[in-house]
Design a protein around this motif. Structure first.
Motif, mmCIF file in Angstrom:
data_model
loop_
_atom_site.group_PDB
_atom_site.id
_atom_site.type_symbol
_atom_site.label_atom_id
_atom_site.label_comp_id
_atom_site.label_asym_id
_atom_site.label_seq_id
_atom_site.Cartn_x
_atom_site.Cartn_y
_atom_site.Cartn_z
ATOM 1 N N THR B 129 0.852 -1.194 0.000
ATOM 2 C CA THR B 129 0.000 0.000 0.000
ATOM 3 C C THR B 129 0.888 1.245 0.000
ATOM 4 O OG1 THR B 129 -1.910 -1.050 1.043
ATOM 5 C CG2 THR B 129 -1.659 1.320 1.396
ATOM 6 N N THR B 130 0.371 2.317 -0.597
ATOM 7 C CA THR B 130 1.139 3.563 -0.693
ATOM 8 C C THR B 130 1.546 4.069 0.689
ATOM 9 O OG1 THR B 130 0.032 4.161 -2.749
ATOM 10 C CG2 THR B 130 1.041 5.960 -1.507
ATOM 11 N N GLY B 131 2.809 4.396 0.810
ATOM 12 C CA GLY B 131 3.354 4.893 2.073
ATOM 13 C C GLY B 131 4.612 5.696 1.813
ATOM 14 N N PRO B 132 5.344 6.000 2.850
ATOM 15 C CA PRO B 132 6.538 6.857 2.710
ATOM 16 C C PRO B 132 7.599 6.298 1.766
ATOM 17 C CG PRO B 132 5.950 6.568 5.024
ATOM 18 C CD PRO B 132 5.079 5.634 4.254
ATOM 19 N N SER B 133 7.620 4.979 1.569
ATOM 20 C CA SER B 133 8.631 4.422 0.657
ATOM 21 C C SER B 133 8.142 4.390 -0.788
ATOM 22 C CB SER B 133 9.021 3.006 1.115
ATOM 23 O OG SER B 133 7.884 2.179 1.240
ATOM 24 N N SER B 134 6.896 4.831 -1.022
ATOM 25 C CA SER B 134 6.363 4.885 -2.400
ATOM 26 C C SER B 134 6.890 6.124 -3.120
ATOM 27 C CB SER B 134 4.829 4.931 -2.368
ATOM 28 O OG SER B 134 4.309 3.837 -1.650
ATOM 29 N N THR B 135 6.767 6.101 -4.425
ATOM 30 C CA THR B 135 7.271 7.218 -5.228
ATOM 31 C C THR B 135 6.349 8.429 -5.127
ATOM 32 O OG1 THR B 135 8.292 5.691 -6.783
ATOM 33 C CG2 THR B 135 7.943 7.942 -7.553
ATOM 34 N N ASP B 136 6.942 9.551 -4.806
ATOM 35 C CA ASP B 136 6.224 10.819 -4.769
ATOM 36 C C ASP B 136 6.128 11.329 -6.209
ATOM 37 O OD1 ASP B 136 5.377 13.428 -4.524
ATOM 38 O OD2 ASP B 136 6.856 13.989 -2.987
ATOM 39 N N PRO B 137 4.911 11.462 -6.743
ATOM 40 C CA PRO B 137 4.802 11.880 -8.150
ATOM 41 C C PRO B 137 5.387 13.273 -8.387
ATOM 42 C CG PRO B 137 2.643 11.909 -7.065
ATOM 43 C CD PRO B 137 3.591 11.249 -6.118
ATOM 44 N N ALA B 138 5.472 14.072 -7.335
ATOM 45 C CA ALA B 138 5.997 15.431 -7.497
ATOM 46 C C ALA B 138 7.500 15.430 -7.746
ATOM 47 C CB ALA B 138 5.673 16.268 -6.256
ATOM 48 N N THR B 139 8.192 14.386 -7.293
ATOM 49 C CA THR B 139 9.657 14.397 -7.407
ATOM 50 C C THR B 139 10.192 13.187 -8.177
ATOM 51 O OG1 THR B 139 9.957 13.122 -5.375
ATOM 52 C CG2 THR B 139 9.824 15.530 -5.148
ATOM 53 N N GLY B 140 9.363 12.160 -8.283
ATOM 54 C CA GLY B 140 9.852 10.932 -8.906
ATOM 55 C C GLY B 140 10.712 10.100 -7.974
ATOM 56 N N ARG B 141 10.865 10.548 -6.728
ATOM 57 C CA ARG B 141 11.641 9.804 -5.725
ATOM 58 C C ARG B 141 10.711 9.373 -4.580
ATOM 59 N NH1 ARG B 141 14.906 14.358 -6.461
ATOM 60 N NH2 ARG B 141 14.264 15.126 -4.417
ATOM 61 N N PRO B 142 11.166 8.481 -3.733
ATOM 62 C CA PRO B 142 10.307 8.091 -2.609
ATOM 63 C C PRO B 142 9.959 9.311 -1.748
ATOM 64 C CG PRO B 142 12.109 6.528 -2.860
ATOM 65 C CD PRO B 142 12.412 7.680 -3.785
ATOM 66 N N TYR B 143 8.731 9.305 -1.230
ATOM 67 C CA TYR B 143 8.289 10.408 -0.373
ATOM 68 C C TYR B 143 9.237 10.635 0.808
ATOM 69 C CZ TYR B 143 3.431 10.560 -2.228
ATOM 70 O OH TYR B 143 2.315 10.704 -2.989
ATOM 71 N N GLY B 144 9.624 9.567 1.468
ATOM 72 C CA GLY B 144 10.348 9.742 2.729
ATOM 73 C C GLY B 144 9.510 10.562 3.690
ATOM 74 N N SER B 145 10.148 11.498 4.384
ATOM 75 C CA SER B 145 9.427 12.294 5.373
ATOM 76 C C SER B 145 8.576 13.393 4.743
ATOM 77 C CB SER B 145 10.414 12.886 6.383
ATOM 78 O OG SER B 145 11.424 13.588 5.703
ATOM 79 N N ASP B 146 8.536 13.448 3.402
ATOM 80 C CA ASP B 146 7.578 14.356 2.761
ATOM 81 C C ASP B 146 6.194 13.727 2.663
ATOM 82 O OD1 ASP B 146 9.535 16.277 2.397
ATOM 83 O OD2 ASP B 146 10.144 15.461 0.453
ATOM 84 N N PHE B 147 6.101 12.458 3.005
ATOM 85 C CA PHE B 147 4.777 11.829 3.024
ATOM 86 C C PHE B 147 3.921 12.561 4.054
ATOM 87 C CE2 PHE B 147 1.708 8.372 3.895
ATOM 88 C CZ PHE B 147 1.411 7.997 2.583
ATOM 89 N N PRO B 148 2.672 12.848 3.721
ATOM 90 C CA PRO B 148 1.843 13.585 4.701
ATOM 91 C C PRO B 148 1.589 12.765 5.961
ATOM 92 C CG PRO B 148 0.532 12.856 2.807
ATOM 93 C CD PRO B 148 1.968 12.566 2.472
ATOM 94 N N VAL B 149 1.481 13.456 7.093
ATOM 95 C CA VAL B 149 1.194 12.781 8.356
ATOM 96 C C VAL B 149 -0.269 12.341 8.342
ATOM 97 C CG1 VAL B 149 1.061 13.065 10.859
ATOM 98 C CG2 VAL B 149 2.988 14.028 9.578
ATOM 99 N N ILE B 150 -0.486 11.061 8.599
ATOM 100 C CA ILE B 150 -1.819 10.488 8.440
ATOM 101 C C ILE B 150 -2.426 10.094 9.791
ATOM 102 C CG2 ILE B 150 -1.519 9.687 6.079
ATOM 103 C CD1 ILE B 150 -0.705 6.960 7.224
ATOM 104 N N THR B 151 -3.722 9.872 9.757
ATOM 105 C CA THR B 151 -4.462 9.506 10.966
ATOM 106 C C THR B 151 -5.188 8.186 10.737
ATOM 107 O OG1 THR B 151 -6.495 10.574 10.239
ATOM 108 C CG2 THR B 151 -4.900 11.961 11.406
ATOM 109 N N VAL B 152 -5.733 7.647 11.811
ATOM 110 C CA VAL B 152 -6.542 6.431 11.694
ATOM 111 C C VAL B 152 -7.762 6.713 10.807
ATOM 112 C CG1 VAL B 152 -7.975 4.788 12.973
ATOM 113 C CG2 VAL B 152 -5.740 5.464 13.878
ATOM 114 N N ALA B 153 -8.336 7.900 10.932
ATOM 115 C CA ALA B 153 -9.481 8.253 10.077
ATOM 116 C C ALA B 153 -9.066 8.267 8.602
ATOM 117 C CB ALA B 153 -10.050 9.610 10.493
ATOM 118 N N ASP B 154 -7.841 8.704 8.326
ATOM 119 C CA ASP B 154 -7.352 8.658 6.931
ATOM 120 C C ASP B 154 -7.246 7.218 6.441
ATOM 121 O OD1 ASP B 154 -7.068 11.443 6.877
ATOM 122 O OD2 ASP B 154 -4.961 11.362 7.512
ATOM 123 N N MET B 155 -6.756 6.339 7.323
ATOM 124 C CA MET B 155 -6.656 4.923 6.944
ATOM 125 C C MET B 155 -8.032 4.374 6.596
ATOM 126 S SD MET B 155 -4.104 3.637 9.999
ATOM 127 C CE MET B 155 -2.460 4.366 10.190
#
Lengths: 403, 403
Positions: B129-155
């Motif tokens: 499932t998409t997560g911080p190690s997935s590719t960020d379409p904005a950069t073409g690289r893994p999101y890393g800590s640019d992945f948005p902070v998520i909540t249980v409600a988001d899940m």
């Protein structure tokens, strides 16, 4: 003087200066090595009686030092002392007050009108007594991880050698909390004819496996920090603050009860009323508190001393050291024993104190065990001074040195 | 079929392959951002009824994945799955068996002869499932800590969108342990008309402050590892294994009870009968075990996913999310609720389940709360399958989809 009157009269030991003493002989260690030179940092409170029969040795816990009572003559810099596990409730640390100041002084639990109280920094320490940050005579550089691995018995053997130099043969009592209580127990076992009484508080004859695990995790955090540099970080400009900070956080939470954390922090957020959606910054007050605790600890404490002291306290196991039986270990004890434990202490639970009491009782030795109902966890031994005081005063008053 | 007969008939769902689905629309997040693309890894067990009314969604905990039951079609490499918090009692992980295989299958708690069970890897995950190690379409690289902070409600919002694509409107039940139980609760609150029943196990409406602290410490261990590199370690050849290993150790001890550690390890030494006097190597079996757990975990899990998922589960707070009152939060719930907790679970203690039950009961909602006496701590939800099974089967049999 009646209890009530003496409590009213309770006062401070005043300004105190840490002293230093070099042992004349090498200290023989359990690992087979000998350590020399060994310097001891210590403080004394009260007056030694002409017969030298009123000495109480106070032993500190993992992160303590010799400054147990009074105001330090040279107060520490802001933020370099944080109360040794207990929070800095009322600026105690900032004022340079000793870590057990509420317990040691005129009219207090360890009454300096009656007793001569001696507090030493333990072997392996980083506050004046020889430890991993001391100079290794073989290399001229700090020992680092070449410092021999020490035990609680080694600490006590060192304390014995130190008191020999002071000309003190017998102790009216040995007292301490946590690792300090282990030293008190070891004193009664190793030197049964030289100790009149011991007062192990919030302590154990052998840390339970969960406690062993918490200590292992705290040490792992240090060992895995690249700035630890295999233990030879002195003089490199880098030290394992990051890892020791994590280790301290682990320790800190184990020193408190879940209820204490509930009452102190709840789930209150650190900033404003809503989440900030951050993984790197604290969101909850308790997260911020942990960072603060870590920061102030690494300023004053040496990571290698943490490793060695944590190792020693997990090793401590009176039964194992004596063929597997607690009864055998305690067979020669002649000291009267006062055990104090706290109901909410899950790191050094009351059951351990009760086990010791039962073993002593089965041997016909004089023992008292008090479990104080209090919500603050292991830190109670530093916080619940008022409730420990009458128990300790009554116990000491029954001893031969009572004045 | 009677309970006894169905238990005897309990079998495996066989070999299962993880599937993947891309959501057609961006997922709206609590932090205000939108996430796109989002891929979901999932597995299904059993057969969807023609009326699509027999679906049970199973939600995993912090370190789980979509592979909840059966044998993985492509078994993991040796040592890359370790039982998700529970120890690998009987080689389960080595055989590629799902983390809740004892609970999902023909005749089991979640009976695939009756129900169509769906298990997804949660948003922010690292197992498809998409997560911080997935590719960020904005950069073409893994999101890393640019992945948005998520909540249980988001899940849960993501799971809702995923089920929409499958054409599944209603759920016969949502079930999960720990963080999985939080998702079940959030489902009942967020989509009250679309969930017939929820089964939160060993879970809570809001983690208590000590649990918040443990999670913060585990995250600190990762954040302070220089190999974390501000969250952008992918492709650098270095990752924060040292820090995540310490975090995993902290987690692992909080998942077990002190009694379980006593029984499993005691104070047994790792080598021979005596101490080796070392600060860098394990001396006690429990120390060795912790290192093993850390090693096997870092092989299979992504540190950023750990950070984000840990953050989400500390954020979760039904009362705070609904004006400060648990009653208000649960006001619109229409799902029947089955709560299961374990007596020795000190991370998600029974009191939290009882609080939820009391709040639902006060609102006149149908709720059952079972506290199972068992010694293994939080891990019970993975270990005590036999004792959960009849409770869950009976509860599900009473629902409209029964039969």
């Amino acid at each position: 003087m009646s209890e009530a009157a003496s409590s009213l009269a309770a006062g401070s030991v005043g300004t105190v200066e840490t002293q230093y003493l070099d042992l004349p002989e090498p200290v023989r260690l359990d690992c087979g090595l000998k350590l020399h030179p060994v310097r001891i940092a210590y403080e004394t409170y009260g007056t030694l009686s002409p017969r030298r029969d009123n000495v109480i040795l106070v032993c500190h816990a993992l992160s303590g030092d010799a400054h147990a009572a009074g105001f330090a003559k040279t107060p520490p810099e802001e933020g370099t002392r944080d109360g040794f596990g207990a929070e800095d409730r009322d600026g105690t640390a900032r004022k340079g007050l000793g870590w057990w100041d509420g317990m040691i002084g005129p009219g207090k639990a360890f009454d300096t009108d009656r007793f001569y109280v001696i507090s030493t920094n333990l072997l392996g320490g980083c506050r004046g007594t020889t430890g991993p940050s001391s100079t290794d005579p073989a290399t001229g550089r700090p020992y680092g991880s070449d410092f021999p691995v020490i035990t609680v018995a080694d600490m006590v053997r060192t304390e014995r050698a130190f008191l020999d130099v002071l000309g003190i043969e017998r102790l009216a009592a040995v007292a301490g909390g946590s690792l300090g209580g282990m030293q008190a127990l070891e004193w009664a076992v190793s030197y049964p004819c030289q100790v009149d009484a011991i007062i192990p508080i919030a302590s154990t004859h052998a840390l339970h496996p969960q406690g062993v695990a918490w200590n292992a995790i705290a040490r792992e955090a240090i060992l895995r920090d690249p700035d630890w540099q295999d233990g030879h970080y002195y003089g490199t400009g880098r030290k394992p603050d990051a890892g020791m900070g994590v280790g301290r956080m682990v320790g800190h939470i184990t020193y408190l009860s879940a209820q204490a954390l509930d009452e102190k922090f709840g789930r209150r957020l650190q900033f404003a009323d809503d989440l900030r959606y951050t993984i790197t910054e604290p969101e909850f007050e308790v997260e911020s508190y942990l960072r603060h605790q870590a920061e102030s600890f690494v300023k004053r404490f040496d990571a290698n001393t943490y490793l060695y002291t944590s190792r020693a306290l997990t090793y401590f196991d009176l039964a194992r050291q004596h063929g597997g039986s607690l009864g055998t270990a305690l067979r020669d004890v002649s000291a009267r024993t006062l055990l104090i434990a706290f109901s909410s202490d899950w790191l050094y639970p009351p059951s351990a104190s009760r086990d010791i009491a039962a073993a002593l009782d089965a041997l016909g030795k004089p023992v008292e065990c008090h479990v104080i109902e209090a919500p603050y966890g292991h830190d109670c031994f530093l916080l619940e001074e008022a409730r420990q005081t009458p128990i300790i005063r009554r116990f000491l008053a029954a001893g031969p040195a009572a004045g």
